[in-house]
Write an enzyme that holds these catalytic residues in place. Structure first.
Site, PDB file in Angstrom:
ATOM      1  N   ILE A 192       6.176   5.995  -0.201  1.00 21.69           N
ATOM      2  CA  ILE A 192       5.991   6.159  -1.649  1.00 21.69           C
ATOM      3  C   ILE A 192       5.482   7.566  -1.950  1.00 21.69           C
ATOM      4  O   ILE A 192       5.977   8.240  -2.856  1.00 21.69           O
ATOM      5  CB  ILE A 192       5.012   5.093  -2.211  1.00 21.69           C
ATOM      6  CG1 ILE A 192       5.664   3.704  -2.121  1.00 21.69           C
ATOM      7  CG2 ILE A 192       4.606   5.422  -3.647  1.00 21.69           C
ATOM      8  CD1 ILE A 192       4.850   2.578  -2.695  1.00 21.69           C
ATOM      9  N   VAL A 278      -1.397   4.366  -0.798  1.00 20.43           N
ATOM     10  CA  VAL A 278      -1.938   4.132   0.546  1.00 20.43           C
ATOM     11  C   VAL A 278      -1.489   2.786   1.116  1.00 20.43           C
ATOM     12  O   VAL A 278      -2.175   2.194   1.947  1.00 20.43           O
ATOM     13  CB  VAL A 278      -3.484   4.225   0.544  1.00 20.43           C
ATOM     14  CG1 VAL A 278      -3.932   5.645   0.234  1.00 20.43           C
ATOM     15  CG2 VAL A 278      -4.094   3.234  -0.436  1.00 20.43           C
ATOM     16  N   HIS A 452      38.076  13.081   8.894  1.00 15.84           N
ATOM     17  CA  HIS A 452      37.633  14.479   8.807  1.00 15.84           C
ATOM     18  C   HIS A 452      38.018  15.054   7.444  1.00 15.84           C
ATOM     19  O   HIS A 452      39.136  14.827   6.998  1.00 15.84           O
ATOM     20  CB  HIS A 452      38.304  15.306   9.903  1.00 15.84           C
ATOM     21  CG  HIS A 452      37.965  16.767   9.805  1.00 15.84           C
ATOM     22  ND1 HIS A 452      36.741  17.260  10.199  1.00 15.84           N
ATOM     23  CD2 HIS A 452      38.674  17.823   9.330  1.00 15.84           C
ATOM     24  CE1 HIS A 452      36.717  18.571   9.983  1.00 15.84           C
ATOM     25  NE2 HIS A 452      37.866  18.936   9.451  1.00 15.84           N
TER      26      HIS A 452
HETATM   27  P1  FAD Z   1       8.521  -8.486  -5.164  1.00 18.78           P
HETATM   28  O1  FAD Z   1       9.671  -7.607  -5.394  1.00 18.78           O
HETATM   29  O2  FAD Z   1       7.158  -7.944  -5.314  1.00 18.78           O
HETATM   30  O3  FAD Z   1       8.709  -9.721  -6.129  1.00 18.78           O
HETATM   31  C1  FAD Z   1       7.781 -10.774  -6.186  1.00 18.78           C
HETATM   32  C2  FAD Z   1       7.899 -11.426  -7.541  1.00 18.78           C
HETATM   33  O4  FAD Z   1       7.121 -12.619  -7.510  1.00 18.78           O
HETATM   34  C3  FAD Z   1       7.339 -10.572  -8.683  1.00 18.78           C
HETATM   35  O5  FAD Z   1       8.261 -10.496  -9.736  1.00 18.78           O
HETATM   36  C4  FAD Z   1       6.074 -11.326  -9.111  1.00 18.78           C
HETATM   37  O6  FAD Z   1       5.829 -11.201 -10.496  1.00 18.78           O
HETATM   38  C5  FAD Z   1       6.444 -12.750  -8.742  1.00 18.78           C
HETATM   39  N1  FAD Z   1       5.296 -13.632  -8.553  1.00 18.78           N
HETATM   40  C6  FAD Z   1       4.206 -13.422  -7.770  1.00 18.78           C
HETATM   41  N2  FAD Z   1       3.365 -14.475  -7.841  1.00 18.78           N
HETATM   42  C7  FAD Z   1       3.944 -15.362  -8.697  1.00 18.78           C
HETATM   43  C8  FAD Z   1       3.556 -16.643  -9.194  1.00 18.78           C
HETATM   44  N3  FAD Z   1       2.426 -17.227  -8.807  1.00 18.78           N
HETATM   45  N4  FAD Z   1       4.381 -17.260 -10.059  1.00 18.78           N
HETATM   46  C9  FAD Z   1       5.567 -16.681 -10.460  1.00 18.78           C
HETATM   47  N5  FAD Z   1       5.966 -15.481 -10.014  1.00 18.78           N
HETATM   48  C10 FAD Z   1       5.168 -14.834  -9.140  1.00 18.78           C
HETATM   49  N6  FAD Z   1      11.995  -1.170  -0.514  1.00 18.78           N
HETATM   50  C11 FAD Z   1      13.212  -0.835  -0.041  1.00 18.78           C
HETATM   51  O7  FAD Z   1      13.769  -1.575   0.779  1.00 18.78           O
HETATM   52  N7  FAD Z   1      13.848   0.304  -0.461  1.00 18.78           N
HETATM   53  C12 FAD Z   1      13.283   1.144  -1.345  1.00 18.78           C
HETATM   54  O8  FAD Z   1      13.885   2.151  -1.700  1.00 18.78           O
HETATM   55  C13 FAD Z   1      12.001   0.827  -1.860  1.00 18.78           C
HETATM   56  N8  FAD Z   1      11.399   1.635  -2.750  1.00 18.78           N
HETATM   57  C14 FAD Z   1      10.184   1.281  -3.266  1.00 18.78           C
HETATM   58  C15 FAD Z   1       9.579   2.140  -4.171  1.00 18.78           C
HETATM   59  C16 FAD Z   1       8.346   1.828  -4.705  1.00 18.78           C
HETATM   60  C17 FAD Z   1       7.696   2.755  -5.693  1.00 18.78           C
HETATM   61  C18 FAD Z   1       7.722   0.603  -4.335  1.00 18.78           C
HETATM   62  C19 FAD Z   1       6.400   0.211  -4.936  1.00 18.78           C
HETATM   63  C20 FAD Z   1       8.306  -0.253  -3.422  1.00 18.78           C
HETATM   64  C21 FAD Z   1       9.545   0.087  -2.873  1.00 18.78           C
HETATM   65  N9  FAD Z   1      10.167  -0.724  -1.925  1.00 18.78           N
HETATM   66  C22 FAD Z   1      11.391  -0.372  -1.413  1.00 18.78           C
HETATM   67  C23 FAD Z   1       9.557  -1.966  -1.463  1.00 18.78           C
HETATM   68  C24 FAD Z   1      10.207  -3.172  -2.197  1.00 18.78           C
HETATM   69  O9  FAD Z   1      10.024  -3.003  -3.584  1.00 18.78           O
HETATM   70  C25 FAD Z   1       9.598  -4.474  -1.732  1.00 18.78           C
HETATM   71  O10 FAD Z   1       9.698  -4.565  -0.322  1.00 18.78           O
HETATM   72  C26 FAD Z   1      10.321  -5.643  -2.348  1.00 18.78           C
HETATM   73  O11 FAD Z   1      10.261  -5.600  -3.751  1.00 18.78           O
HETATM   74  C27 FAD Z   1       9.709  -6.971  -1.876  1.00 18.78           C
HETATM   75  O12 FAD Z   1      10.429  -8.015  -2.430  1.00 18.78           O
HETATM   76  P2  FAD Z   1       9.742  -9.433  -2.707  1.00 18.78           P
HETATM   77  O13 FAD Z   1      10.787 -10.266  -3.385  1.00 18.78           O
HETATM   78  O14 FAD Z   1       9.122  -9.947  -1.472  1.00 18.78           O
HETATM   79  O15 FAD Z   1       8.546  -9.141  -3.702  1.00 18.78           O
HETATM   80  P1  NAD Z   2       2.879   3.390   3.678  1.00 16.74           P
HETATM   81  O1  NAD Z   2       2.197   2.425   4.567  1.00 16.74           O
HETATM   82  O2  NAD Z   2       4.292   3.770   3.963  1.00 16.74           O
HETATM   83  O3  NAD Z   2       2.049   4.744   3.615  1.00 16.74           O
HETATM   84  C1  NAD Z   2       0.699   4.804   3.242  1.00 16.74           C
HETATM   85  C2  NAD Z   2       0.112   6.069   3.844  1.00 16.74           C
HETATM   86  O4  NAD Z   2      -1.178   6.250   3.303  1.00 16.74           O
HETATM   87  C3  NAD Z   2      -0.042   5.997   5.360  1.00 16.74           C
HETATM   88  O5  NAD Z   2       0.547   7.130   5.957  1.00 16.74           O
HETATM   89  C4  NAD Z   2      -1.551   5.950   5.559  1.00 16.74           C
HETATM   90  O6  NAD Z   2      -1.970   6.584   6.743  1.00 16.74           O
HETATM   91  C5  NAD Z   2      -2.034   6.703   4.333  1.00 16.74           C
HETATM   92  N1  NAD Z   2      -3.417   6.393   3.960  1.00 16.74           N
HETATM   93  C6  NAD Z   2      -4.022   5.184   3.948  1.00 16.74           C
HETATM   94  N2  NAD Z   2      -5.307   5.313   3.529  1.00 16.74           N
HETATM   95  C7  NAD Z   2      -5.493   6.628   3.251  1.00 16.74           C
HETATM   96  C8  NAD Z   2      -6.605   7.390   2.780  1.00 16.74           C
HETATM   97  N3  NAD Z   2      -7.765   6.815   2.491  1.00 16.74           N
HETATM   98  N4  NAD Z   2      -6.455   8.738   2.601  1.00 16.74           N
HETATM   99  C9  NAD Z   2      -5.260   9.331   2.880  1.00 16.74           C
HETATM  100  N5  NAD Z   2      -4.183   8.642   3.347  1.00 16.74           N
HETATM  101  C10 NAD Z   2      -4.296   7.312   3.523  1.00 16.74           C
HETATM  102  O7  NAD Z   2       2.733   2.769   2.210  1.00 16.74           O
HETATM  103  P2  NAD Z   2       3.358   3.228   0.830  1.00 16.74           P
HETATM  104  O8  NAD Z   2       3.964   4.563   0.920  1.00 16.74           O
HETATM  105  O9  NAD Z   2       2.284   2.976  -0.176  1.00 16.74           O
HETATM  106  O10 NAD Z   2       4.500   2.159   0.647  1.00 16.74           O
HETATM  107  C11 NAD Z   2       4.206   0.756   0.604  1.00 16.74           C
HETATM  108  C12 NAD Z   2       5.355  -0.048   1.099  1.00 16.74           C
HETATM  109  O11 NAD Z   2       6.463   0.081   0.229  1.00 16.74           O
HETATM  110  C13 NAD Z   2       5.798   0.409   2.472  1.00 16.74           C
HETATM  111  O12 NAD Z   2       5.631  -0.659   3.351  1.00 16.74           O
HETATM  112  C14 NAD Z   2       7.226   0.762   2.338  1.00 16.74           C
HETATM  113  O13 NAD Z   2       8.006   0.127   3.326  1.00 16.74           O
HETATM  114  C15 NAD Z   2       7.647   0.254   0.971  1.00 16.74           C
HETATM  115  N6  NAD Z   2       8.500   1.303   0.369  1.00 16.74           N
HETATM  116  C16 NAD Z   2       9.720   1.516   0.904  1.00 16.74           C
HETATM  117  C17 NAD Z   2      10.511   2.512   0.393  1.00 16.74           C
HETATM  118  C18 NAD Z   2      11.858   2.754   1.001  1.00 16.74           C
HETATM  119  O14 NAD Z   2      12.320   1.904   1.730  1.00 16.74           O
HETATM  120  N7  NAD Z   2      12.501   3.878   0.717  1.00 16.74           N
HETATM  121  C19 NAD Z   2      10.064   3.308  -0.653  1.00 16.74           C
HETATM  122  C20 NAD Z   2       8.801   3.077  -1.154  1.00 16.74           C
HETATM  123  C21 NAD Z   2       8.027   2.056  -0.639  1.00 16.74           C
END
Ligand code: FAD
Ligand code: NAD
Length: 476
Positions: A192, A278, A452
């Protein structure tokens, strides 16, 4: 009267809604309930991924990269475009429009599959009953033969740095900024931090990234990580490793951050805004009643077996709320697999071959083992590297940076890991994943004809390089 379903899915993110659709495809009576609320109070399906994660971040990464390329590259192409300006409001409108279309699409997909989609907060009670609280506070109860928990995750917070959503912000806030901060500190050089740090740097912010670990991208192959670090620094991302943030104060419209550097010395930074990136933690608040028998592990994940069964008969859990990488595609495969298992169909999730992609420029992607992991396992391996500098297509794209690296078993020649940094790495990794899923050898890749000029030829050449037989690279 209590509605009775074959399957109730709690959460309509990328883990939950595919589970609901597949269960409906399998002929089951399904309900999918989601509590997501946008900042304007509207409800939406799609979870973090569609509303505040994968999709909006990729929309902004695309726009901001285009902006940067137009500013820095057009002249090289012989295109003169004077007076180009940034219209952030229009950029954000595009991002919001994509999110609206995609989340509306999830509602339409659930409906088309014949699943009942409900907005509301769901809570699992003993006996696989599910209590649903709607936005107006009204309550209803459903009963289910099977319940799938897909409640996702939420951002981790840092002690002493409470997110105020204005100066100290989380990743969702960082996707919806309406002005470019002059200075921005990102805490965490994880996925992130790198993606969002890149977005705001490209749009004009001076970005410092503070990372507690001393190794950059410790989860990635370190040859890839070092190449990435070199590019990000060159682009102007000020990445400080071994920097542990200790405190923050907000005053006079800015944040003062205190952190300790690698040597333990105290440092401070003043900045307009801070993104806390983080990591994320499983979200399970109010998800189940204390007496329904479910267990959480020490990190707060719902305990499941290898097939996503919880301790309670008929209750399953998938996606970010259970162990494994927090990735949308991992959750999707688990959701689909659980829906098939419920219907007694064969299902398998190959946890060894989950591709990772970081959508920066250059893009970073990998699947399988890193060189460090192979060394630690004592595996005897060989490797081949092909640089995009030698790829005609990458040159034509003005994107000839990075490389493809293939790691293979010395004896059997089977591919053990593929690591790509460069243009469209996230697309190219699909070929590597498929090859590894079919247990391909590098010879199989060597004998596969690649069109290619394409970027995919770099995979072909890296496979040849494993046997020191690359054609298009002097440093074979
Ligand atoms: P979520 O997507 O979090 O969905 C869970 C849903 O459950 C939510 O809508 C929530 O409101 C609902 N919920 C929770 N509790 C309840 C309840 N009690 N009743 C009803 N509903 C409830 N992953 C990638 O693979 N590629 C990426 O490029 C990528 N980019 C990311 C960028 C950012 C900024 C962030 C924050 C994450 C990114 N991720 C990416 C991670 C990805 O978003 C998550 O791994 C994924 O959304 C997880 O899917 P999930 O269905 O488990 O949970
Ligand atoms: P991350 O675990 O990838 O990175 C968090 C980073 O913060 C680590 O490098 C850690 O060492 C550092 N950190 C932790 N505590 C700290 C502190 N006190 N001071 C400074 N650095 C600290 O987590 P993220 O980037 O927050 O992403 C969360 C999850 O969302 C990840 O598991 C990732 O797989 C998913 N995600 C995936 C994508 C993608 O697939 N392109 C994009 C965004 C997020």
């Amino acid at each position: 009267m209590t509605d009775v379903f074959d399957v109730v899915v709690i959460g309509a993110g990328p883990a939950g809604y595919p589970a609901a659709i597949r269960a409906a495809q399998n002929g089951l009576k399904v309900a999918c309930i989601d509590a997501w609320k946008n900042r304007d109070g509207s409800a939406a399906f799609g979870g973090t991924c569609l509303n505040a994660g994968c999709i909006p971040s990729k929309a902004l990464l695309e726009s901001s990269e285009l902006y940067e390329r137009c500013r820095t590259e057009l002249a090289v192409h012989g295109i003169q475009a004077a007076g180009m300006t940034l219209d952030l409001a229009a950029m954000q409108k595009r991002r919001a429009g994509i999110v609206r279309t995609m989340t509306g699409g999830v509602a339409a997909l659930l409906k088309a599959a014949g699943a009942t989609a409900l907005h509301g907060s769901a809570r699992l009670l003993p006996g696989r009953r599910v209590e649903v609280t709607a936005a107006d506070g009204s309550r209803s109860e459903l009963a289910a033969r099977h319940v799938v928990l897909a409640s996702g995750s939420s951002p981790s917070e840092l002690k002493g740095l409470p997110v105020d959503h204005r100066y100290i912000i989380d990743s969702w806030d960082a996707l919806e900024l309406t002005s470019v901060p002059r200075t921005l500190v990102v805490i965490g050089a994880g996925i992130i931090g790198l993606e969002l740090g890149s977005v705001w740097r490209r749009l004009g912010a001076k970005v410092v990234v503070l990372e507690a670990l001393e190794h950059f991208l410790a989860i990635a192959d370190q040859q890839l990580a070092l190449e990435a670090l070199r590019h990000f620094k060159k682009q102007g991302l000020d990445i400080r490793l071994g920097a542990t943030v200790t405190a923050a104060t907000v005053a006079d419209g800015a944040v003062s951050l205190q952190y300790r550097d690698q040597g333990g010395a105290a440092n401070s930074l003043r900045t307009d805004q801070v993104i806390v990136a983080v990591g994320r933690r499983p979200f399970t608040a109010n998800l189940f009643a204390a007496d329904c028998g479910l267990g959480l592990d020490e990190r707060g994940f719902i305990q499941v077996d290898a097939q996503c069964r919880t301790r309670v008969e008929g209750v399953w859990a998938v996606g970010d709320c259970v162990r494994g990488p927090m990735l949308a595609h991992k959750g999707k495969e688990e959701g689909i697999a659980v829906a098939d298992r419920i219907t007694a169909r064969y299902a398998h999730v190959n946890y060894d071959l989950i591709p990772s992609v970081i959508y920066t420029a250059p893009e970073i992607a990998w699947v399988g083992k890193t060189e460090e992991q192979l060394k630690a396992d004592g595996t005897v391996y060989k490797s081949g590297v092909f640089p995009f500098a030698a790829s005609g297509r990458a040159r034509a794209m003005q994107a000839a940076v990075g490389f493809v690296k293939i790691l293979a078993a010395q004896g059997s020649d089977s591919i053990l890991g593929v690591h790509i940094i460069g243009p469209m790495a996230g697309e190219l990794i699909a070929e590597a994943t498929l090859a590894m899923e079919f247990q391909a050898s590098t010879e199989d890749l060597q004998r596969t004809i690649h069109a290619h000029p394409t970027l995919a030829e770099a995979l072909h050449e890296a496979a040849l390089a494993v046997d020191k037989r690359a054609i298009d690279n002097i440093n074979r």
